[in-house]
Design an enzyme around this catalytic site. Sequence first.
Site, PDB file in Angstrom:
ATOM      1  N   SER A 119       0.818  -1.185   0.154  1.00  0.00           N
ATOM      2  CA  SER A 119       0.016   0.097   0.027  1.00  0.00           C
ATOM      3  C   SER A 119       0.838   1.041   0.146  1.00  0.00           C
ATOM      4  O   SER A 119       0.688   2.316  -0.344  1.00  0.00           O
ATOM      5  CB  SER A 119      -1.037   0.273   1.077  1.00  0.00           C
ATOM      6  OG  SER A 119      -0.230  -0.279   2.613  1.00  0.00           O
ATOM      7  N   HIS A 140      -2.706  -3.269  -6.384  1.00  0.00           N
ATOM      8  CA  HIS A 140      -3.047  -2.854  -4.934  1.00  0.00           C
ATOM      9  C   HIS A 140      -4.574  -2.958  -4.796  1.00  0.00           C
ATOM     10  O   HIS A 140      -5.325  -2.153  -5.124  1.00  0.00           O
ATOM     11  CB  HIS A 140      -2.490  -1.566  -4.601  1.00  0.00           C
ATOM     12  CG  HIS A 140      -3.127  -1.087  -3.302  1.00  0.00           C
ATOM     13  ND1 HIS A 140      -3.355   0.326  -2.740  1.00  0.00           N
ATOM     14  CD2 HIS A 140      -3.024  -1.692  -2.041  1.00  0.00           C
ATOM     15  CE1 HIS A 140      -3.774   0.557  -1.829  1.00  0.00           C
ATOM     16  NE2 HIS A 140      -3.060  -0.721  -1.268  1.00  0.00           N
ATOM     17  N   GLU A 152      -5.739  -0.522  -7.687  1.00  0.00           N
ATOM     18  CA  GLU A 152      -4.740   0.470  -8.127  1.00  0.00           C
ATOM     19  C   GLU A 152      -3.650  -0.334  -8.910  1.00  0.00           C
ATOM     20  O   GLU A 152      -3.103  -1.154  -8.291  1.00  0.00           O
ATOM     21  CB  GLU A 152      -4.237   1.116  -7.143  1.00  0.00           C
ATOM     22  CG  GLU A 152      -5.097   2.117  -6.470  1.00  0.00           C
ATOM     23  CD  GLU A 152      -4.392   3.214  -5.544  1.00  0.00           C
ATOM     24  OE1 GLU A 152      -4.680   4.416  -5.356  1.00  0.00           O
ATOM     25  OE2 GLU A 152      -3.671   2.624  -4.734  1.00  0.00           O
ATOM     26  N   ASN A 190      -4.216   6.052  -0.890  1.00  0.00           N
ATOM     27  CA  ASN A 190      -3.420   6.174   0.425  1.00  0.00           C
ATOM     28  C   ASN A 190      -2.810   7.763   0.456  1.00  0.00           C
ATOM     29  O   ASN A 190      -2.765   8.208   1.367  1.00  0.00           O
ATOM     30  CB  ASN A 190      -2.584   5.263   0.712  1.00  0.00           C
ATOM     31  CG  ASN A 190      -3.309   3.869   1.170  1.00  0.00           C
ATOM     32  OD1 ASN A 190      -4.303   4.088   1.678  1.00  0.00           O
ATOM     33  ND2 ASN A 190      -2.780   2.770   1.140  1.00  0.00           N
TER      34      ASN A 190
HETATM   35  N1  3HC Z   1     -14.924 -10.144   3.744  1.00  0.00           N
HETATM   36  C1  3HC Z   1     -16.030 -10.416   2.847  1.00  0.00           C
HETATM   37  N2  3HC Z   1     -17.049  -9.710   2.731  1.00  0.00           N
HETATM   38  C2  3HC Z   1     -17.308  -8.634   3.449  1.00  0.00           C
HETATM   39  C3  3HC Z   1     -16.354  -8.540   4.656  1.00  0.00           C
HETATM   40  C4  3HC Z   1     -14.780  -9.163   4.540  1.00  0.00           C
HETATM   41  N3  3HC Z   1     -14.110  -8.878   5.435  1.00  0.00           N
HETATM   42  N4  3HC Z   1     -16.795  -7.656   5.371  1.00  0.00           N
HETATM   43  C5  3HC Z   1     -18.115  -7.296   4.892  1.00  0.00           C
HETATM   44  N5  3HC Z   1     -18.356  -7.957   3.950  1.00  0.00           N
HETATM   45  C6  3HC Z   1     -19.563  -8.088   3.214  1.00  0.00           C
HETATM   46  C7  3HC Z   1     -20.669  -8.687   4.051  1.00  0.00           C
HETATM   47  O1  3HC Z   1     -20.655 -10.036   3.840  1.00  0.00           O
HETATM   48  C8  3HC Z   1     -21.930  -7.798   3.581  1.00  0.00           C
HETATM   49  O2  3HC Z   1     -22.623  -8.637   2.432  1.00  0.00           O
HETATM   50  P1  3HC Z   1     -23.939  -9.407   2.665  1.00  0.00           P
HETATM   51  O3  3HC Z   1     -24.524  -8.990   4.088  1.00  0.00           O
HETATM   52  O4  3HC Z   1     -24.737  -8.875   1.647  1.00  0.00           O
HETATM   53  O5  3HC Z   1     -23.383 -10.854   2.804  1.00  0.00           O
HETATM   54  C9  3HC Z   1     -21.314  -6.566   2.994  1.00  0.00           C
HETATM   55  O6  3HC Z   1     -19.984  -6.702   2.882  1.00  0.00           O
HETATM   56  C10 3HC Z   1     -21.686  -5.462   4.110  1.00  0.00           C
HETATM   57  O7  3HC Z   1     -21.222  -5.903   5.298  1.00  0.00           O
HETATM   58  P2  3HC Z   1     -21.918  -5.518   6.552  1.00  0.00           P
HETATM   59  O8  3HC Z   1     -23.489  -5.489   6.374  1.00  0.00           O
HETATM   60  O9  3HC Z   1     -21.379  -6.286   7.608  1.00  0.00           O
HETATM   61  O10 3HC Z   1     -21.487  -4.059   6.959  1.00  0.00           O
HETATM   62  P3  3HC Z   1     -21.342  -2.670   6.156  1.00  0.00           P
HETATM   63  O11 3HC Z   1     -22.555  -2.543   5.358  1.00  0.00           O
HETATM   64  O12 3HC Z   1     -21.083  -1.758   7.016  1.00  0.00           O
HETATM   65  O13 3HC Z   1     -20.003  -3.049   5.079  1.00  0.00           O
HETATM   66  C11 3HC Z   1     -17.985  -2.585   4.819  1.00  0.00           C
HETATM   67  C12 3HC Z   1     -18.900  -3.503   5.612  1.00  0.00           C
HETATM   68  C13 3HC Z   1     -18.126  -3.213   3.094  1.00  0.00           C
HETATM   69  C14 3HC Z   1     -16.228  -2.810   5.251  1.00  0.00           C
HETATM   70  C15 3HC Z   1     -18.222  -1.147   4.851  1.00  0.00           C
HETATM   71  O14 3HC Z   1     -18.383  -0.545   6.143  1.00  0.00           O
HETATM   72  C16 3HC Z   1     -17.076  -0.301   4.029  1.00  0.00           C
HETATM   73  O15 3HC Z   1     -17.091  -0.346   2.854  1.00  0.00           O
HETATM   74  N6  3HC Z   1     -16.099   0.381   4.968  1.00  0.00           N
HETATM   75  C17 3HC Z   1     -15.106   1.136   4.280  1.00  0.00           C
HETATM   76  C18 3HC Z   1     -13.903   0.128   3.792  1.00  0.00           C
HETATM   77  C19 3HC Z   1     -12.934   0.586   3.066  1.00  0.00           C
HETATM   78  O16 3HC Z   1     -12.759   2.121   3.002  1.00  0.00           O
HETATM   79  N7  3HC Z   1     -11.863   0.041   2.705  1.00  0.00           N
HETATM   80  C20 3HC Z   1     -10.551   0.592   2.238  1.00  0.00           C
HETATM   81  C21 3HC Z   1      -9.611   0.651   3.135  1.00  0.00           C
HETATM   82  S1  3HC Z   1      -8.062   1.414   2.711  1.00  0.00           S
HETATM   83  C22 3HC Z   1      -7.457  -0.092   2.225  1.00  0.00           C
HETATM   84  O17 3HC Z   1      -7.798  -0.975   2.139  1.00  0.00           O
HETATM   85  C23 3HC Z   1      -5.950   0.378   1.503  1.00  0.00           C
HETATM   86  C24 3HC Z   1      -4.819  -0.203   2.315  1.00  0.00           C
HETATM   87  O18 3HC Z   1      -3.734  -0.117   1.696  1.00  0.00           O
HETATM   88  C25 3HC Z   1      -4.673   0.661   3.734  1.00  0.00           C
END
Ligand code: 3HC
Length: 284
Positions: A119, A140, A152, A190
């Site tokens: 990342s 990424h 990315e 990021n």
């Molecule tokens: N793996 C697979 N599926 C997942 C999961 C996981 N770890 N976490 C959640 N899901 C799925 C769930 O199964 C659910 O689907 P379903 O209910 O239809 O089966 C769906 O995602 C939604 O989950 P929830 O209902 O439990 O909860 P939310 O609606 O709050 O969604 C989330 C969870 C998708 C994590 C949402 O909160 C989100 O988009 N958060 C932001 C995530 C983000 O910004 N990620 C990027 C981080 S930066 C990065 O990764 C870069 C790195 O380099 C730092």
Amino acid sequence: MELKKIGVVGCGLMGGGIAQVAAEAGYQVVVREINQELLAKGMNVIRGNLARNVEKGRMTQQAMDDTLARLKGTTELADFKDRDMVIEAIFEDIEEKKKLFATLDGICRPDAILASNTSSLTVVEMAAATKRASKVVGIHFFSPVPVMKLVEIVKTIVTSDDTLETAVNFGKTVGKTVVTAKDLPGFIVNRLLIPFLIDAARVYGEGLATREDIDAAIALGLNHPMGPLTLMDFVGIDITVHAADALYREYGDPRYAAPPILRRMLLAGHVGRKTGKGFYEYTK
Ligand code: 3HC
């Protein structure tokens, strides 16, 4: 280059997700963990994700079985010798990644692509550890990999056009929208996200508002799925500080300087969800 056989190094949060989406997309996937216990844990998460898709009617049982049949776990890097492309998703330590790239360079076919899911580390530094720098690229993904729609692709100053095109096609084939960025710390997401996250930690540390109110303000005021403190817990305070440090080292710009509160949380082991405590507390 047409890809059929993919290798993934690491079956944790990112590696497991990458292995899953690649197998779902029809690639033959070998995923490697350092021991059987971690491998079994990672494979169970993948099985659970697929089973949930079946339960929710997003996937047939047959498609789940076919996906799992395309997915093999291993603890041996030597099992990557016939791969068309290997993506590493180990922890963010440049020395470990350089060692891994040098080892993979000795194991993989000379025409195989080596990719990093880093990342914030510099991809060309990993490329320089190999004798195939033009075949090294950044791919990424975002967490959770099966859900997040972006990938990315990172082109170093020596990545060939063919390697870039192959990586872009791979990203599209696994169902993601692809953006391309230069090999500069943080790439696009990021680079813009980290100053925002560490600023949220800073204002929380200054006592601007409660953690709940900071998160609610951003989640509801800007329609973000998670507030920044929740997101840092989700991504990991370690990953956040590591990325901030990489950006600060390169640019020397104070907006990338991780505030003391984050370093103290790290020292205390308050890393986020994975340790059960970050800005918030988590129970199983
Ligand atoms: N793996 C697979 N599926 C997942 C999961 C996981 N770890 N976490 C959640 N899901 C799925 C769930 O199964 C659910 O689907 P379903 O209910 O239809 O089966 C769906 O995602 C939604 O989950 P929830 O209902 O439990 O909860 P939310 O609606 O709050 O969604 C989330 C969870 C998708 C994590 C949402 O909160 C989100 O988009 N958060 C932001 C995530 C983000 O910004 N990620 C990027 C981080 S930066 C990065 O990764 C870069 C790195 O380099 C730092």
